[in-house]
Design a protein around this motif. Sequence first.
Motif, mmCIF file in Angstrom:
data_model
loop_
_atom_site.group_PDB
_atom_site.id
_atom_site.type_symbol
_atom_site.label_atom_id
_atom_site.label_comp_id
_atom_site.label_asym_id
_atom_site.label_seq_id
_atom_site.Cartn_x
_atom_site.Cartn_y
_atom_site.Cartn_z
ATOM 1 N N THR A 207 0.832 -1.205 0.000
ATOM 2 C CA THR A 207 0.000 0.000 0.000
ATOM 3 C C THR A 207 0.869 1.258 0.000
ATOM 4 N N SER A 208 0.471 2.227 -0.807
ATOM 5 C CA SER A 208 1.074 3.561 -0.757
ATOM 6 C C SER A 208 -0.031 4.524 -0.379
ATOM 7 N N GLY A 209 0.213 5.355 0.631
ATOM 8 C CA GLY A 209 -0.848 6.258 1.064
ATOM 9 C C GLY A 209 -0.327 7.643 1.380
ATOM 10 N N VAL A 210 -1.283 8.576 1.496
ATOM 11 C CA VAL A 210 -0.896 9.971 1.752
ATOM 12 C C VAL A 210 -0.755 10.254 3.239
ATOM 13 N N TYR A 211 -1.130 9.269 4.070
ATOM 14 C CA TYR A 211 -1.314 9.565 5.491
ATOM 15 C C TYR A 211 -0.059 9.371 6.343
ATOM 16 N N GLU A 212 0.996 8.759 5.806
ATOM 17 C CA GLU A 212 2.175 8.496 6.632
ATOM 18 C C GLU A 212 3.186 9.645 6.595
ATOM 19 N N ARG A 213 3.488 10.107 5.405
ATOM 20 C CA ARG A 213 4.527 11.139 5.262
ATOM 21 C C ARG A 213 3.958 12.346 4.526
ATOM 22 N N TYR A 214 3.708 13.407 5.271
ATOM 23 C CA TYR A 214 3.195 14.628 4.640
ATOM 24 C C TYR A 214 3.519 15.813 5.539
ATOM 25 N N TYR A 215 3.346 16.991 4.998
ATOM 26 C CA TYR A 215 3.407 18.191 5.837
ATOM 27 C C TYR A 215 2.314 19.136 5.371
ATOM 28 N N GLN B 27 4.874 14.449 -13.856
ATOM 29 C CA GLN B 27 4.389 15.402 -14.859
ATOM 30 C C GLN B 27 4.128 16.786 -14.273
ATOM 31 N N THR B 28 3.641 16.825 -13.042
ATOM 32 C CA THR B 28 3.337 18.130 -12.427
ATOM 33 C C THR B 28 4.428 18.561 -11.452
ATOM 34 N N LEU B 29 5.280 17.608 -11.053
ATOM 35 C CA LEU B 29 6.319 17.790 -10.022
ATOM 36 C C LEU B 29 5.720 18.131 -8.659
ATOM 37 N N MET B 30 4.420 17.867 -8.521
ATOM 38 C CA MET B 30 3.691 18.109 -7.264
ATOM 39 C C MET B 30 3.124 16.773 -6.764
ATOM 40 N N PRO B 31 2.734 16.701 -5.461
ATOM 41 C CA PRO B 31 2.089 15.473 -4.977
ATOM 42 C C PRO B 31 0.814 15.204 -5.779
ATOM 43 N N ALA B 32 0.652 13.959 -6.205
ATOM 44 C CA ALA B 32 -0.542 13.596 -6.979
ATOM 45 C C ALA B 32 -1.762 13.648 -6.067
ATOM 46 N N ASP B 33 -2.907 14.106 -6.600
ATOM 47 C CA ASP B 33 -4.045 14.250 -5.693
ATOM 48 C C ASP B 33 -5.267 13.415 -6.065
ATOM 49 N N TYR B 34 -5.069 12.360 -6.812
ATOM 50 C CA TYR B 34 -6.215 11.513 -7.189
ATOM 51 C C TYR B 34 -6.722 10.674 -6.015
ATOM 52 N N TYR B 35 -5.815 10.222 -5.145
ATOM 53 C CA TYR B 35 -6.166 9.177 -4.156
ATOM 54 C C TYR B 35 -5.676 9.499 -2.747
ATOM 55 N N LYS B 36 -6.313 8.782 -1.783
ATOM 56 C CA LYS B 36 -5.787 8.773 -0.412
ATOM 57 C C LYS B 36 -4.840 7.597 -0.229
ATOM 58 N N SER B 37 -5.154 6.479 -0.894
ATOM 59 C CA SER B 37 -4.225 5.347 -0.868
ATOM 60 C C SER B 37 -4.511 4.415 -2.035
ATOM 61 N N VAL B 38 -3.509 3.647 -2.403
ATOM 62 C CA VAL B 38 -3.711 2.574 -3.384
ATOM 63 C C VAL B 38 -3.002 1.324 -2.852
ATOM 64 N N SER B 39 -3.598 0.163 -3.124
ATOM 65 C CA SER B 39 -3.011 -1.100 -2.677
ATOM 66 C C SER B 39 -2.955 -2.062 -3.847
ATOM 67 N N ILE B 40 -1.893 -2.842 -3.893
ATOM 68 C CA ILE B 40 -1.782 -3.887 -4.919
ATOM 69 C C ILE B 40 -1.608 -5.232 -4.217
#
Length: 341
Positions: free
Chosen positions: A250-258, A272-285
């Motif tokens: 899982t990769s998520g936005v909730y562990e490492r942010y400011y 492409q934007t050089l910014m944090p992607a904002d489509y999801y809160k988390s994705v799991s494979i």
Amino acid sequence: MCLMMILSVSCAQKTAHRYQAEFLSLFDTVTTVIGYAGSNAEFTTLAEAVKSKLQEYNRLYDIYNNYDGINNIKTINDNAGIRAVKVDPRIIELLLLSKKKCELTDGAVNIAMGSVLAIWHTYREAGIDDPEHASLPPMDRLIEASKHTDIDNVIIDLERSAVFLSDPKMRLDVGAVAKGYAAEQTALYFEGKGVRRLLLSVGGNVRAVGHKLEQNNHEVPWVVGIQNPDKLSRQTELLSVNCSGRALVTSGVYERYYTVGGKQYHHIINPQTLMPADYYKSVSILCPDSGFADGFTTAIFNMPLEKGRAFIEALKDTEALWVLSDGTIAKSSGFDAYVVK
Ligand code: ADP
Ligand code: MG
């Protein structure tokens, strides 16, 4: 810091108790080992061996620290544009796999983005230390750094087991791919040594070997929960999946942010934007190999849902779950077969 807790969670039979150990000293994250042993001492020996195997990978894949007698990813970075560095084959294997992932995802996961990621890392750490003065990296600096992210400039000499970054301003960052690969190789190593049941989690990269044992000695699947990215919710897990013989990454936005100006900025950067992607809160494979899954979670994090879905559906034996930024859940077509009610 190194902390180890041993607790006997259940008694399966006279000779096999289930134990759990936790380490905080690897890959800057939490590592959990769950296994079976005849005694606490026996399990401690296994858990320490798992830790020491993971530590070997951690040292090789470290981008921040040097270790005596080891050429690691930091050594490669420090010699960008200067010379090729002879490295352990485990580095070559990770880099080859990562190059392939970059190609398959049109660059959505790119370990050669270290120059860009280092700027975000500096601003994030400063913003966490001093939230009042947190700020965003200037876009012109990010754009300048992004000119040094061409993965074709990572030159691998297979015969000499050496790596050369031909762009002096390029840096490698294997944060997206290293933990899952190390977890996979470690699981395979201990499976090869005859360990039949093991659940390994390296910072959200989970790999399950064999099955779990119930109290009555029956084999049941290892069941692993997918964390609810909404940390304020009382429901800590969204759902649970059968993970036996498989990996859940899982990769998520909730562990490492400011936080800057009331908005959260996390650690997965869209090239492409050089910014944090904002489509999801988390994705799991969910798939058999955590070395394969890791990095692809980062990649699909950077893709709109339809693109990510098409990407996952085209992969063999691979399922995914997306938690969109509005909290909606999307799943790949075969995902529900693994959900445990
Ligand atoms: P986590 O490390 O929390 O499990 P990921 O596996 O998605 O999450 O990896 C995120 C890390 O990967 C970041 O901390 C950064 O070092 C690196 N990274 C961020 N964006 C990218 C990207 N687009 N391509 C390659 N690496 C990335
Ligand atoms: Mg990852």
